[in-house]
Structure formats: structure tokens, C-alpha cells
Design an enzyme around this catalytic site. Structure first.
Site, short mmCIF file in Angstrom:
data_model
loop_
_atom_site.label_atom_id
_atom_site.label_comp_id
_atom_site.label_asym_id
_atom_site.label_seq_id
_atom_site.Cartn_x
_atom_site.Cartn_y
_atom_site.Cartn_z
N SER A 250 0.84 -1.19 0.00
CA SER A 250 0.00 0.00 0.00
C SER A 250 0.88 1.24 0.00
O SER A 250 2.11 1.15 0.07
CB SER A 250 -0.89 0.01 1.24
N LYS A 251 0.22 2.38 -0.07
CA LYS A 251 0.95 3.65 -0.09
C LYS A 251 1.92 3.77 1.07
O LYS A 251 2.96 4.39 0.97
CB LYS A 251 -0.04 4.82 -0.04
#
Ligand code: GLU
Length: 485
Positions: A250-251
Site C-alpha cells: 500500500s501507499k
């Protein structure tokens, strides 16, 4: 049957590595079967979709070589199709308006939770009378449209990756919302599960290949295909890309968008090669490096893993370095120019190509990423680069001033452009003239000419510096430091 697959990114962020990897698998599958790869931009979420993300997605796919045969199609331009379908589902009694308020839904879920049940919509507005509907409307409520889901249905498909997958209708959360409430018309905003099915039918998609995070949508979509009287396509759910801890990338894991990888200096070839390996292995599992066309020849879903694929920076770096090391200098220089420009170096590719190619050759074998070249070559581009501390300490050793003075004199006598041979010759003669040890000579010359103690080949660097007229000035500055020591 002609294979028709698609990638359908939502422009709510930059092109994500997960989406790009899904694009790669779709592309490989299409090319393997001589089929079509279609690009559709799913921009129905008007609040979160942005044109700059669409731009980033198109650029990223093109950069990776994921050429599409049709599209890009934009869902935002296809609303009429969706509206018609919703009307038709309403008319057939397969969908209905639900007037529940968010508070009512919250209360429903809180009660289910208190009972230990999974939260779901309890289908309470499935059978409203026209009078009840009129009363809700009079209250100013805006309905959503729900599609009826039969709790007793069992939905199964043979997934290209996961084999037989079975779901129960009762586990799908109750009648599903296919259009969100919106005041501007009587239908509202059509939602993902419906529009994706309508588009896939309309575009003749034969195989829906997408990330495993969509697996829970598939049974709902199959019910919609049936309701719409369409053939259900094949589905293949590809494994997620995981971080080192085994959670979905994820980010928070830092770099996740293709443009970030590009900015970091990865080549499209290496990144696409690496993404192909994220979840797929070639028939010869020892083969790690291949071109897209080769992978397309060999690609099949039998060799796509069910388990998530851990993102491995070391492997990506290794692949990238393999591509860079094998790259001809005329291509490498092309790749390096944007990074040099970004670093503020004055680069004139048209006027200075031979020199730039020599620079590329000089550092090429040391590169892991294209961006590595900026620091490595700063001494060649920045004529005003000061000598660093280590270099200064080296220059201030005994005998260095005499050596540099001898080199300067010999260099001034040079009537033709410096070559590697003439540079080596100067070193030899200066060593003799100054009466110093050879080890000291090379270290001191490196310090003087490159302003640092470590870097690419010294003699080649000197020739390149000489071509730019920088070596004399560096020697003069170094001599000043040596004499001050
Ligand atoms: N817009 C969806 C996404 O970006 C597409 C999912 C699908 O392929 O059906 O995740």
C-alpha cells in the site's frame, strides 16, 4: 472465439503497481491468444476521479509497453447506457428503489452486530407499495437502486487462477446497491458492479482478469450477467502484491505508483519483466530475464500462483542492473538524459552526443538504476564542483604539489587532444619528474581531477574532463590546495 480482455483502472490515483501488473497479465494473455486488449477508464466516481490521474495512467501504461487495441473508453461518457439498463432492471422487477436513510442502515447494522450476525441489508424495501414510496418521497428521501439477490442461490465459477470458487447468495450482504442516490435525476449515480458488467458485455470481454481483491464482487456480477441475459465471461483473479510483512502493498510502503518507479530510475523493460514474475513463472523457472514478447509466447494461467507475491526490491534492482548493463550506450544515454537534466546538468544531446555516450559507457556497468548516474557523473558536468574533504586531505600530502605542477606543465605542452594513451604517458613522466611513489600519483590525480577519492575509471574520466576543458582548472585549484597544506 477471439480473446478480448481489458484493464479498467479508476483514475483516483496514479497508476498503481498492482493495476499495472494486472495490465501486464491481461496484455500477455491477449497477445498469447492473438486477442484484443482494451483500455477503459472507470471514472464514474466523480468526486475522486481526476484528469491528472487519467493522464498518469495512460502515460504509465504506454511507457511500460502495454499497448491497447481499443480505447481508452471513459465510463463518464457512457451514462446513458447505464441508465437504460437500470430502467430495464426496474421495469422487470429485478431491481427496486430503497429509501433507507444512513441512520436507519446504521441502526440495522448495529442490531445485527449485537446479535453476532454479519452486517447486511435486510431487504426491507423490496416490496414497498406505491403509497409507501410516495410517502418516503414526500419526506424528501432520495432512493438508491438495489438489485435483488436471492439468498438461496449458490454461485460458482471456474476461476482461471483459483479453480472452482463458490459463494452463497446469503453471504453477499443482501440486495446490492447498483445506483447511489442523486438529486439530479431519478436514477442516481450508477455504481461499479453494475457498470463494469454493462461495459464488459458491451465491449465483448471474454476474460475478466483482475486482482484478487475483486473476488467478492464476482458472484454479484455473475448474477447481474444472468439478469441482463448475457453470457458470463471467464474470470481470473490474480494474486495480490504483498510487502515484506506479507500485507497488501500500500501507499504506506512508500513507492507504489509506476511514475515513482520511473522517477527512481527503473527501466520499463526491467519493471515489466519484474511485474511478470510477480505471480507468474515461466515454464523454465530458472529463466528470470525475458522480453515481453517472449513472456507472451509462454504465458498461461496454469503458471500463475494462487498465493500473494512478495515484492522483492533486490530482485527488481538486479533485473534493472542487468538491463542497464546490457544496454547499448546510444540507448543508455537517451535514458540518462532526463535524470541529468533533472539534476540541473546542462545536457545538449544533439550537440554533444559522442561525449555523452562516452560518459554513459564509463558508468554504465556500475548502474543499478538510471538515477545512480547523477551523483556518479557530477564531477564531469559541474565544472565548479569543490574538492571534498577526503580529496583535500589527499592533496595535502607531501610531494603532491610537485606532482601536480609537473602534470600541469606536461598537459600544457600537449598539442593534440588528450587520449587515454597520452594521459597515461603524462602520468608516467610526471611520476618520474616529481620522484613520488606510483600509488600516491593515481590517488592524488583522482583527488585533483574528480574532486573525490572514489569514482569511475580515472584515465577515462580525465579524457572526458579534458574534452570539456575542465582538467586544467581542476589541477590549478588542486595545486592551490596542495600548496596550502
Ligand atoms: N475500476 C476497478 C479497479 O480499478 C476495475 C476492477 C475490474 O477490473 O473489474 O479496481
Amino acid at each position: 472465439m477471439t480473446v478480448r480482455v481489458r484493464i479498467a483502472p479508476s483514475p483516483t490515483g496514479n497508476l498503481h503497481i498492482g493495476t499495472a501488473r494486472t495490465a501486464v497479465f491481461n496484455w500477455l494473455f491477449a497477445r498469447h491468444h492473438g486477442g484484443q486488449f482494451i483500455l477503459r477508464i472507470e471514472d464514474t466516481d466523480l468526486e475522486r476521479s481526476r484528469p491528472e490521474f487519467t493522464e498518469n495512467i495512460l502515460e504509465g501504461l504506454a511507457w511500460l509497453g502495454m499497448t491497447w487495441d481499443e480505447g481508452p473508453f471513459y465510463q463518464s461518457q457512457r451514462l446513458d447506457l447505464y441508465r437504460q439498463a437500470i430502467h430495464s432492471l426496474l421495469d422487470q422487477g429485478l431491481a427496486y428503489r430503497c429509501y433507507c436513510t444512513p441512520d436507519e442502515l446504521d441502526e440495522m447494522r448495529a442490531k445485527q452486530k449485537a446479535r453476532g450476525d454479519a452486517p447486511r441489508y435486510d431487504n426491507r424495501h423490496r416490496h414497498l407499495t406505491p403509497e409507501q414510496e410516495a410517502a418516503f418521497l414526500a419526506e424528501g428521501r432520495q432512493p438508491v437502486i438495489r438489485f435483488k439477490i436471492d439468498d438461496d442461490r449458490e454461485i460458482a465459477w471456474t476461476d482461471l487462477v483459483r479453480g472452482t470458487v463458490t459463494w452463497k447468495g446469503r453471504d453477499l450482504g443482501g440486495d446490492m446497491v447498483i445506483a447511489r442516490a442523486a438529486s439530479q435525476d431519478d436514477i442516481g449515480q450508477p455504481l461499479y458492479n453494475l457498470v463494469v458488467v454493462l461495459d464488459d458485455i458491451d465491449m465483448g470481454i471474454t476474460h475478466v482478469i483482475r486482482g484478487e481483491d475483486h473476488i467478492g464482487n464476482t458472484p454479484k456480477q455473475i448474477l447481474l450477467y444472468e439478469a441482463l441475459g448475457a453470457t458470463v465471461p471467464e474470470f481470473g483473479h490474480t494474486p495480490l502484491i504483498l510487502n515484506q510483512a506479507g500485507a497488501k502493498l500500500s501507499k504506506r510502503d512508500g513507492v507504489t505508483s509506476i511514475s515513482d518507479f520511473q522517477a527512481m530510475g527503473y527501466t520499463a523493460e526491467a519493471l515489466v519483466n519484474y511485474m511478470t514474475l510477480l505471480g507468474w513463472s515461466p515454464p523454465d523457472a530458472t529463466q528470470e530475464q525475458f522480453l515481453l514478447a517472449e513472456a507472451a509466447q509462454q504465458f498461461s494461467f496454469d503458471r500463475v500462483n494462487k498465493a500473494g507475491a512478495k515484492f522483492d526490491w533486490d530482485k527488481l534492482n538486479w533485473l534493472n542492473s542487468q538491463y542497464l548493463h546490457a544496454m547499448p550506450s546510444e540507448d543508455l544515454v537517451q535514458g540518462l538524459v532526463p535524470y541529468w537534466q533533472q539534476a540541473g546538468y546542462a545536457v545538449d544531446l544533439a550537440g554533444d552526443r559522442p561525449w555523452l555516450e562516452q560518459v554513459a559507457t564509463l558508468v554504465g556497468q556500475s548502474l543499478v538504476r538510471l538515477s545512480d548516474a547523477t551523483d556518479m557523473t557530477r564531477y564531469l558536468f559541474d565544472a565548479d564542483l569543490p574538492h571534498d574533504e577526503e580529496a583535500i586531505a589527499q592533496l595535502q600530502q607531501a610531494g603532491v604539489a610537485d606532482l601536480l605542477a609537473a602534470v600541469q606543465t606536461l598537459l600544457a605542452e600537449q598539442t593534440v587532444p588528450l587520449t587515454e594513451d597520452s594521459a597515461k604517458d603524462i602520468v608516467k613522466q610526471a611520476t618520474k619528474a616529481a620522484g613520488v611513489k606510483k600509488g600516491l600519483v593515481m590517488r592524488s590525480l583522482r583527488a585533483a581531477l574528480t574532486c573525490a577519492m572514489h569514482g569511475p575509471d580515472l584515465i577515462q574520466s580525465w579524457v572526458l574532463l579534458h574534452a570539456k576543458g575542465v582538467d586544467q582548472a581542476r589541477l590549478t585549484a588542486a595545486l592551490g590546495i596542495a600548496q596550502a597544506g
